[in-house]
Design an enzyme around this catalytic site. Structure first.
Site, PDB file in Angstrom:
ATOM      1  N   TYR A 237       0.813  -1.225   0.000  1.00 42.26           N
ATOM      2  CA  TYR A 237       0.000   0.000   0.000  1.00 42.26           C
ATOM      3  C   TYR A 237       0.838   1.262   0.000  1.00 42.26           C
ATOM      4  CZ  TYR A 237      -3.877  -3.066   0.739  1.00 42.26           C
ATOM      5  OH  TYR A 237      -4.810  -4.043   0.558  1.00 42.26           O
ATOM      6  N   CYS A 238       2.065   1.156   0.511  1.00 46.00           N
ATOM      7  CA  CYS A 238       2.890   2.356   0.571  1.00 46.00           C
ATOM      8  C   CYS A 238       4.346   1.951   0.398  1.00 46.00           C
ATOM      9  CB  CYS A 238       2.703   3.071   1.901  1.00 46.00           C
ATOM     10  SG  CYS A 238       3.538   4.639   2.008  1.00 46.00           S
ATOM     11  N   PRO A 239       5.051   2.425  -0.588  1.00 48.27           N
ATOM     12  CA  PRO A 239       4.690   3.536  -1.467  1.00 48.27           C
ATOM     13  C   PRO A 239       3.723   3.194  -2.591  1.00 48.27           C
ATOM     14  CG  PRO A 239       6.881   2.757  -2.008  1.00 48.27           C
ATOM     15  CD  PRO A 239       6.446   1.982  -0.801  1.00 48.27           C
TER      16      PRO A 239
ATOM     17  N   VAL B  37       7.850  -1.181   0.936  1.00 50.35           N
ATOM     18  CA  VAL B  37       7.191  -0.692   2.147  1.00 50.35           C
ATOM     19  C   VAL B  37       7.755   0.704   2.473  1.00 50.35           C
ATOM     20  CG1 VAL B  37       6.772  -2.973   3.151  1.00 50.35           C
ATOM     21  CG2 VAL B  37       8.866  -1.765   3.713  1.00 50.35           C
ATOM     22  N   SER B  38       7.050   1.398   3.351  1.00 51.96           N
ATOM     23  CA  SER B  38       7.449   2.764   3.696  1.00 51.96           C
ATOM     24  C   SER B  38       8.860   2.795   4.273  1.00 51.96           C
ATOM     25  CB  SER B  38       6.499   3.327   4.752  1.00 51.96           C
ATOM     26  OG  SER B  38       5.166   3.160   4.356  1.00 51.96           O
TER      27      SER B  38
END
Lengths: 76, 377
Positions: free
Chosen positions: A13-15, B292-293
């Site tokens: 979902y992120c990024p 991922v972040s």
């Protein structure tokens, strides 16, 4: 002909898939093809919109099972 | 078992402390050892830079002595690694010392690369280093009105930062009584205002209410510093008076020089957190190429998995946990309210309306971090 680089952006979902594609597109050479794998339905429309606006080339887009396989060629 | 941790940021420090406790008996019996090599004798709480950029924290509040954060059984050296020889399980440091290991953890982090975009370094303010955050605050203090542009490079650390900085700018100018003289325009690389759809849905009406303009599909190509124009790869441009940038990031130079990963990002197994092709090498935090972040939160949750698995491999021969992509991010929605995003590989965040309690929780966490990084929280 250069090898197709596969970017696995499934289940993230992120990024997110388009951000992943932009990251790897910066690393690629003009003429390289990148294949983005995504489970996000929105990717199927988000990627072509960006690719068309920036002037790269959409090679193909197809859904196999639950995964979108979107191939883009770096044009500039 | 010789465990070598390269890097003393959030991920490396949590792993070291967590392992020191899990392996206390083995360390006492000289069956295991933990060594940490870092480039600095200080540890920075990086999220605090956002507050420094608005004059809400002083730079010295962001630091602690790294040695003071570590369990006493950890052998800590300020001596950055310059050469990785993964095939022979050894590294060589700047001082020329060679360290052999059985298990290696690479936790070297990331850095901003504004020089990748012509004009960005000299033409914009940012807040990803102490020096730049102080400079940004000075520019904000001197700003009396005009056009403020926020631009975002890819990839970047702390994906929430673009919306946080935008909310903060709105509140800052409002408090100074000059909001009506300032035009704020937010530019974002993809076709919505945040990479996480639910964050975009949550932030958009607030941008509208605050009078913040936005343009999506804007990837910075060049900054014309003399004429104060920022141009995008997509062909648009914007005249600014003050440019705030979130620059593209790369992994550390030592990773690139040793050819461990393109742009300094090391190819990493998304569940085991091992380096591809090297089962005894773990990668944590910003250093990975995972989708991922790049945040302290991701590094924290990854670090717990890595420590648990290294310890279990020593004790029973196999790993016991897998990383599920967990990230928990506070989102400051201005100077006095906040919310959070909690998500993993399979479940998106469900954002709640921002409130004052969450802001004060975040302010408390800014201090609680020092407990967290010691592995106590």
């Amino acid at each position: 002909m250069s090898e197709t680089k596969v970017i696995d952006a499934c289940n993230t979902y992120c990024p997110g898939p388009l951000m992943e594609l932009i990251t790897y597109m910066k690393q690629a050479e003009v003429g390289d093809t990148l294949e983005l794998l995504s489970t996000d339905q929105g990717t199927a429309s988000d990627v072509p919109e960006w690719v068309n606006k920036i002037g790269h080339e959409m090679v193909s887009s197809e859904k196999i099972g639950k995964i979108w396989h979107i191939k883009v060629r770096k044009a500039k | 078992m010789r465990i070598l941790i390269v890097g003393g940021g959030t991920g490396g420090t949590i792993i070291a402390n967590n392992l020191a406790r899990r392996l206390a008996t083995e360390i006492r019996k000289h069956k295991a050892s933990i060594t940490m090599l870092s480039a600095s004798d200080r540890h920075m709480y990086q999220p605090g830079l956002l507050y420094v950029a608005f004059g809400q924290m002083m730079p010295d509040e962001l630091y602690r002595d790294q040695a003071s954060l570590l369990e006493t059984t950890i052998d800590f050296h300020v001596d950055p690694v310059e050469e990785f020889n993964l095939d022979d399980n050894r590294v060589k440091t700047k001082n020329g010392t060679v360290y052999n290991y059985d298990v290696l953890v690479i936790a070297t982090g990331s850095r901003i690369m504004p020089r990748k975009i012509p004009g960005l370094e000299e033409g914009s303010e940012t807040f990803y280093t102490e020096e730049s955050a102080v400079s940004m605050f000075k520019s904000l203090r001197n700003f009396e009105g005009g056009k403020v542009a926020i631009v975002v490079g890819v990839p970047h650390k702390c994906p929430i930062a673009p919306v946080e900085i935008t909310f903060a700018l709105h509140d800052y100018f409002k408090e100074r009584g000059i909001r009506d003289k300032v035009e704020i325009k937010y530019h974002y690389p993809i076709n919505r205002i945040h990479s996480i759809e639910n964050v975009a849905i949550w932030a958009k009406p607030q941008f509208d209410e605050m009078g913040i303009e936005y343009e999506t599909l804007f990837n910075v190509e060049e900054v014309d510093v003399e004429n104060k124009i920022v141009k995008s790869m997509e062909g648009s441009e914007y005249n600014y008076d003050l440019l705030i940038s979130i620059p593209e990031h790369h992994g550390e130079e030592v990773i690139e020089k040793n050819k461990l990963g393109v742009d300094g990002w090391i190819p990493t197994d998304r569940h085991q957190l091992t380096m591809e092709g090297h089962d005894n090498v773990y990668v944590v935090g910003d250093t990975t190429n995972l989708p991922v972040s790049k945040t302290g939160s991701a590094a924290h949750f990854e670090a717990e998995i890595i420590a648990e698995n290294i310890a279990s491999i020593i004790k029973i021969g196999i790993p016991v946990s897998e990383y599920d992509g967990k990230v928990y991010c506070f989102i400051e929605a201005g100077r006095d309210k906040a919310t959070y995003a909690n998500f993993n590989y399979l479940n998106p965040p469900d954002l709640k309306p921002a409130n004052k309690s969450m802001h004060w929780f975040k302010m408390s966490y800014n201090q609680m971090y020092w407990t967290s990084v010691r592995g106590l929280l």
